[in-house]
Design an enzyme around this catalytic site. Sequence first.
Site, PDB file in Angstrom:
ATOM      1  N   HIS A  38       3.876  10.852  29.997  1.00 53.99           N
ATOM      2  CA  HIS A  38       4.493  10.780  28.674  1.00 53.99           C
ATOM      3  C   HIS A  38       3.704  11.611  27.661  1.00 53.99           C
ATOM      4  O   HIS A  38       2.773  11.101  27.027  1.00 53.99           O
ATOM      5  CB  HIS A  38       4.552   9.324  28.211  1.00 53.99           C
ATOM      6  CG  HIS A  38       5.293   8.428  29.149  1.00 53.99           C
ATOM      7  ND1 HIS A  38       4.760   7.983  30.338  1.00 53.99           N
ATOM      8  CD2 HIS A  38       6.546   7.888  29.068  1.00 53.99           C
ATOM      9  CE1 HIS A  38       5.653   7.218  30.949  1.00 53.99           C
ATOM     10  NE2 HIS A  38       6.742   7.143  30.204  1.00 53.99           N
ATOM     11  N   HIS A  78       2.412   3.689  27.628  1.00 50.37           N
ATOM     12  CA  HIS A  78       2.926   4.886  28.312  1.00 50.37           C
ATOM     13  C   HIS A  78       2.242   6.142  27.792  1.00 50.37           C
ATOM     14  O   HIS A  78       2.125   7.126  28.502  1.00 50.37           O
ATOM     15  CB  HIS A  78       4.450   4.983  28.157  1.00 50.37           C
ATOM     16  CG  HIS A  78       4.914   5.003  26.739  1.00 50.37           C
ATOM     17  ND1 HIS A  78       5.022   3.855  25.983  1.00 50.37           N
ATOM     18  CD2 HIS A  78       5.277   6.024  25.915  1.00 50.37           C
ATOM     19  CE1 HIS A  78       5.444   4.165  24.766  1.00 50.37           C
ATOM     20  NE2 HIS A  78       5.596   5.480  24.691  1.00 50.37           N
ATOM     21  N   GLY A 127       1.304  -1.331  28.922  1.00 51.10           N
ATOM     22  CA  GLY A 127       2.423  -0.656  29.592  1.00 51.10           C
ATOM     23  C   GLY A 127       3.672  -1.491  29.414  1.00 51.10           C
ATOM     24  O   GLY A 127       4.695  -0.987  28.948  1.00 51.10           O
ATOM     25  N   PRO A 128       3.605  -2.792  29.758  1.00 57.45           N
ATOM     26  CA  PRO A 128       4.717  -3.660  29.383  1.00 57.45           C
ATOM     27  C   PRO A 128       4.713  -3.763  27.850  1.00 57.45           C
ATOM     28  O   PRO A 128       3.781  -4.333  27.265  1.00 57.45           O
ATOM     29  CB  PRO A 128       4.374  -4.996  30.048  1.00 57.45           C
ATOM     30  CG  PRO A 128       3.327  -4.669  31.092  1.00 57.45           C
ATOM     31  CD  PRO A 128       2.577  -3.506  30.524  1.00 57.45           C
ATOM     32  N   ASP A 165       7.780   2.112  18.542  1.00 57.52           N
ATOM     33  CA  ASP A 165       9.064   1.443  18.268  1.00 57.52           C
ATOM     34  C   ASP A 165       9.356   0.399  19.339  1.00 57.52           C
ATOM     35  O   ASP A 165       9.868  -0.687  19.040  1.00 57.52           O
ATOM     36  CB  ASP A 165      10.210   2.473  18.288  1.00 57.52           C
ATOM     37  CG  ASP A 165      10.081   3.505  17.178  1.00 57.52           C
ATOM     38  OD1 ASP A 165      10.162   3.114  16.002  1.00 57.52           O
ATOM     39  OD2 ASP A 165       9.886   4.695  17.497  1.00 57.52           O
ATOM     40  N   ILE A 197      12.001   7.567  17.768  1.00 56.70           N
ATOM     41  CA  ILE A 197      12.561   7.987  19.061  1.00 56.70           C
ATOM     42  C   ILE A 197      12.093   7.019  20.130  1.00 56.70           C
ATOM     43  O   ILE A 197      10.925   6.620  20.146  1.00 56.70           O
ATOM     44  CB  ILE A 197      12.054   9.422  19.435  1.00 56.70           C
ATOM     45  CG1 ILE A 197      12.605  10.479  18.487  1.00 56.70           C
ATOM     46  CG2 ILE A 197      12.381   9.765  20.889  1.00 56.70           C
ATOM     47  CD1 ILE A 197      14.084  10.817  18.658  1.00 56.70           C
ATOM     48  N   HIS A 270       9.513  12.331  25.539  1.00 53.20           N
ATOM     49  CA  HIS A 270       8.985  10.967  25.707  1.00 53.20           C
ATOM     50  C   HIS A 270       8.305  10.760  27.053  1.00 53.20           C
ATOM     51  O   HIS A 270       7.146  10.361  27.098  1.00 53.20           O
ATOM     52  CB  HIS A 270      10.093   9.922  25.523  1.00 53.20           C
ATOM     53  CG  HIS A 270       9.688   8.576  26.040  1.00 53.20           C
ATOM     54  ND1 HIS A 270       9.050   7.647  25.265  1.00 53.20           N
ATOM     55  CD2 HIS A 270       9.771   8.033  27.299  1.00 53.20           C
ATOM     56  CE1 HIS A 270       8.762   6.583  25.998  1.00 53.20           C
ATOM     57  NE2 HIS A 270       9.196   6.787  27.233  1.00 53.20           N
ATOM     58  N   ARG A 365      -2.003 -35.217  33.139  1.00 51.86           N
ATOM     59  CA  ARG A 365      -2.192 -34.594  31.819  1.00 51.86           C
ATOM     60  C   ARG A 365      -3.177 -35.422  30.987  1.00 51.86           C
ATOM     61  O   ARG A 365      -3.935 -34.882  30.179  1.00 51.86           O
ATOM     62  CB  ARG A 365      -0.861 -34.419  31.085  1.00 51.86           C
ATOM     63  CG  ARG A 365      -0.169 -35.719  30.779  1.00 51.86           C
ATOM     64  CD  ARG A 365       1.183 -35.507  30.113  1.00 51.86           C
ATOM     65  NE  ARG A 365       1.891 -36.762  30.033  1.00 51.86           N
ATOM     66  CZ  ARG A 365       2.516 -37.217  28.954  1.00 51.86           C
ATOM     67  NH1 ARG A 365       2.533 -36.499  27.849  1.00 51.86           N
ATOM     68  NH2 ARG A 365       3.157 -38.353  28.974  1.00 51.86           N
ATOM     69  N   SER A 392       1.854 -33.895  23.979  1.00 48.85           N
ATOM     70  CA  SER A 392       2.387 -33.956  25.340  1.00 48.85           C
ATOM     71  C   SER A 392       1.440 -33.325  26.353  1.00 48.85           C
ATOM     72  O   SER A 392       1.324 -33.789  27.481  1.00 48.85           O
ATOM     73  CB  SER A 392       3.723 -33.218  25.415  1.00 48.85           C
ATOM     74  OG  SER A 392       4.632 -33.778  24.514  1.00 48.85           O
ATOM     75  N   GLU A 419       5.114 -19.419  22.997  1.00 54.79           N
ATOM     76  CA  GLU A 419       4.430 -19.482  24.292  1.00 54.79           C
ATOM     77  C   GLU A 419       3.951 -18.111  24.755  1.00 54.79           C
ATOM     78  O   GLU A 419       2.845 -17.961  25.282  1.00 54.79           O
ATOM     79  CB  GLU A 419       5.361 -20.067  25.370  1.00 54.79           C
ATOM     80  CG  GLU A 419       5.784 -21.506  25.128  1.00 54.79           C
ATOM     81  CD  GLU A 419       7.001 -21.634  24.227  1.00 54.79           C
ATOM     82  OE1 GLU A 419       7.563 -20.594  23.817  1.00 54.79           O
ATOM     83  OE2 GLU A 419       7.408 -22.784  23.931  1.00 54.79           O
ATOM     84  N   HIS A 481      14.325 -28.856  31.516  1.00 53.49           N
ATOM     85  CA  HIS A 481      12.878 -29.025  31.352  1.00 53.49           C
ATOM     86  C   HIS A 481      12.144 -29.276  32.663  1.00 53.49           C
ATOM     87  O   HIS A 481      10.924 -29.390  32.670  1.00 53.49           O
ATOM     88  CB  HIS A 481      12.604 -30.186  30.386  1.00 53.49           C
ATOM     89  CG  HIS A 481      12.826 -29.830  28.951  1.00 53.49           C
ATOM     90  ND1 HIS A 481      13.989 -29.226  28.522  1.00 53.49           N
ATOM     91  CD2 HIS A 481      12.028 -29.949  27.858  1.00 53.49           C
ATOM     92  CE1 HIS A 481      13.902 -29.007  27.211  1.00 53.49           C
ATOM     93  NE2 HIS A 481      12.721 -29.429  26.789  1.00 53.49           N
TER      94      HIS A 481
HETATM   95  C1  LIG Z   1       8.646  -4.426  28.524  1.00 59.68           C
HETATM   96  C2  LIG Z   1       8.979  -2.995  28.767  1.00 59.68           C
HETATM   97  N1  LIG Z   1      10.255  -2.617  28.801  1.00 59.68           N
HETATM   98  C3  LIG Z   1      10.585  -1.335  29.063  1.00 59.68           C
HETATM   99  C4  LIG Z   1       9.614  -0.415  29.307  1.00 59.68           C
HETATM  100  C5  LIG Z   1       9.988   1.016  29.648  1.00 59.68           C
HETATM  101  N2  LIG Z   1       9.665   1.880  28.511  1.00 59.68           N
HETATM  102  C6  LIG Z   1       8.539   2.586  28.454  1.00 59.68           C
HETATM  103  S1  LIG Z   1       8.366   3.430  27.044  1.00 59.68           S
HETATM  104  C7  LIG Z   1       9.863   2.900  26.470  1.00 59.68           C
HETATM  105  C8  LIG Z   1      10.383   3.339  25.135  1.00 59.68           C
HETATM  106  C9  LIG Z   1       9.360   3.167  24.103  1.00 59.68           C
HETATM  107  O1  LIG Z   1       9.724   3.773  22.932  1.00 59.68           O
HETATM  108  P1  LIG Z   1       8.651   4.061  21.829  1.00 59.68           P
HETATM  109  O2  LIG Z   1       7.765   2.898  21.666  1.00 59.68           O
HETATM  110  O3  LIG Z   1       9.364   4.533  20.621  1.00 59.68           O
HETATM  111  O4  LIG Z   1       7.767   5.189  22.462  1.00 59.68           O
HETATM  112  P2  LIG Z   1       7.859   6.764  22.195  1.00 59.68           P
HETATM  113  O5  LIG Z   1       9.229   7.191  22.627  1.00 59.68           O
HETATM  114  O6  LIG Z   1       7.641   6.954  20.772  1.00 59.68           O
HETATM  115  O7  LIG Z   1       6.810   7.335  23.071  1.00 59.68           O
HETATM  116  C10 LIG Z   1      10.451   2.057  27.389  1.00 59.68           C
HETATM  117  C11 LIG Z   1      11.773   1.411  27.194  1.00 59.68           C
HETATM  118  C12 LIG Z   1       8.279  -0.851  29.258  1.00 59.68           C
HETATM  119  N3  LIG Z   1       7.267  -0.033  29.488  1.00 59.68           N
HETATM  120  N4  LIG Z   1       7.991  -2.125  28.962  1.00 59.68           N
END
Ligand SMILES: Cc1ncc(C[n+]2csc(CCOP(=O)(O)OP(=O)(O)O)c2C)c(N)n1
Length: 674
Positions: A38, A78, A127-128, A165, A197, A270, A365, A392, A419, A481
């Site tokens: 990226h 990324h 990454g997530p 974003d 973007i 991207h 618990r 709880s 959570e 639950h």
């Molecule tokens: C939870 C999750 N969902 C989807 C993705 C796949 N993904 C990676 S980057 C991205 C778009 C991110 O957009 P933005 O934050 O604007 O990054 P930019 O395009 O500016 O690099 C997605 C959907 C991911 N990495 N994590």
Amino acid sequence: MGEALMQDRLLPETTHQDMANAIRALAMDAVQKADSGHPGMPMGMADVATVLFTRFLKFDAAHPDWPDRDRFVLSAGHGSMLLYALLYLTGYPEMSIEEIRNFRQLGSRTPGHPEYGHAPGIETTTGPLGQGLGNAVGMALAERLLNHRYGEEIVNHFTYCLAGDGCLMEGISQEAISLAGHLKLGRLIVLFDDNQISIDGPTDLAVSDDQLERFRASHWHVARVDGHDPEAVALAIENAREVTDKPSLIACRTIIGYGAPSKAGTAATHGAALGEEEVAGTRKSLGWHHEPFEVPKPILASWRAVGTRNRAALDAWKKVADRLDAPARTHLTDPIDVKVQKDIKAAIEAIKSDFAKDGGKLATRQSSQKVLERLMPAIPGLIGGSADLTGSNGTLTKLHTILKPGDFSGTYIHYGVREHEMAAAMNGMALHGGIVPYGGTFLVFTDYCRPAIRLSALMGQRVIYVMTHDSIGLGEDGPTHQPIEHLAALRAVPNLNVMRPADSVECAECWELALLAKDTPTILALTRQGVPLLRTIPTKENLSAKGAYVLVEPKGKRDVTLIGTGSELSLAIEAARSLEGDGIKAAVVSMPCFELFAAQDESYRNAVLGSAPRVAVEAAVEFGWDKWLGPDGTFVGMRGFGASAPAQDLYKHFGITTDAVAAAARNLVRKTKR
Ligand SMILES: Cc1ncc(C[n+]2csc(CCOP(=O)(O)OP(=O)(O)O)c2C)c(N)n1
């Protein structure tokens, strides 16, 4: 402003533009060579990152473990090449140009997304999307907690988080923003890559939030700047640092893929290599006439100077830290050192013998709460909490004090009904160092924490999840639950210990194991309903440590082995008694933790499981049990969702009873004798 300008003068030979372009070039060249990755985000955020690292970030490339360093979290993981470029340029010893060339290759320190532990300077795995922001809130919280305990001279740093974003669209961001604003985490500064973007194209395809208003509504200080104007960025960061009672958002308007002649500002930059032609065009437009992976000496030297510019501050810090008493100094980075380990063992031993003496029925618990009360004095870094289920979950003891917004003397966090953020914040606190976090909710809501639980496991962090109401045994709250598939789903996660203690003694043992598992998170699955004491004979040894053990061994050769976990272990024991009346010799195995049992050698496992046919009982799905049951075993448990009724009625209704276990055993014995 004075400090920022002065530090700018540290770089007489090179301009800001040269420094930022070095990041852009490394990012686009590494992605081009790997033909994956990226480039857009690093190229767009190069100016902001350059301002942050050259003028503000308190760090020392040669001492990445400095406990009071500022934390830099790349939530938009990324864009990993941004971080790798910064680590290389500033001179982190393990981030060589070879590693940059090997971007995304097997065994490199430069994986596709930043992975904690792969190279110093990577503060967390991201990454997530949104997780990094969640972690950053936890780190900023840990900083304030330790600041309160150690004082300004020892812990006094910022947490900077770069979010895109995507991070801000994720649900977890709302929980994180809301919690950080509520707690007044003034040392948290989020740099938002406001490039409008994402992957599908312009963000207005999917979102039209006013981010500044959104953050403002959660009590953040907010600002908007041109992310390509270094002075504007510097001023915004400086202002944000002055605001001590609110976290700060700086929305940096940037152009994704900045410098790419035809692709800048588009989603094309991207997540794909720019292509040879576009790379060449970018070199021209940026005025960067150097070979791939080549950073001219004066520019590299200027960057390297950035990597050492806080040396005096580091030395001064060391002097003050050396005056701390030895345990306090150690606990800054290692909250469970040898002495604390000993204290934990002593506390657990004492409470085990108390439990064994008491002999009463107790929900696990509640046992857990009693254990916690004993542990509190032993572990200075223990920070508890719950996602609005404190009573709880039994996570609060009378020895805790409640953390309040802006007052970080407390040891207990009301996370609210958040959570996912609770789990991500606990990751952040554990990563920060100095804190042992635990937090509670219902086991069924591990689903709401799961992405962060997975990262606790992937990063090898000691995070303890106190997950109560662990089966249909919770009763009348019904199927929404009642966890059914959750134990199986959690057991599927590598490096996660899922513990389901059967009684108060096992509960104490599981707490000990969770605290001593330095590189492994733990799920403590605990009952709502009372369970009888089964471990009536006190043992000094932690019998749960091997994951499973023989609790009842019949005289003579076994006819059948009954395996139980948690609240169902007592059914196995009663079934064994009833089988005895029929002349069937049944052993009973308690299996509080699959993972620890799987880690034992084969001879131990064989000795525990025996060669007789097996019956397992657990109020959950069978998935995963075949490993212990073998091809001929029988499982007594759930086959679908639960129902709303008193617990005893549900156990009967779903056929999870002593009679069912005994009948299954008789059947198996009959078959084998035939
Ligand atoms: C939870 C999750 N969902 C989807 C993705 C796949 N993904 C990676 S980057 C991205 C778009 C991110 O957009 P933005 O934050 O604007 O990054 P930019 O395009 O500016 O690099 C997605 C959907 C991911 N990495 N994590």
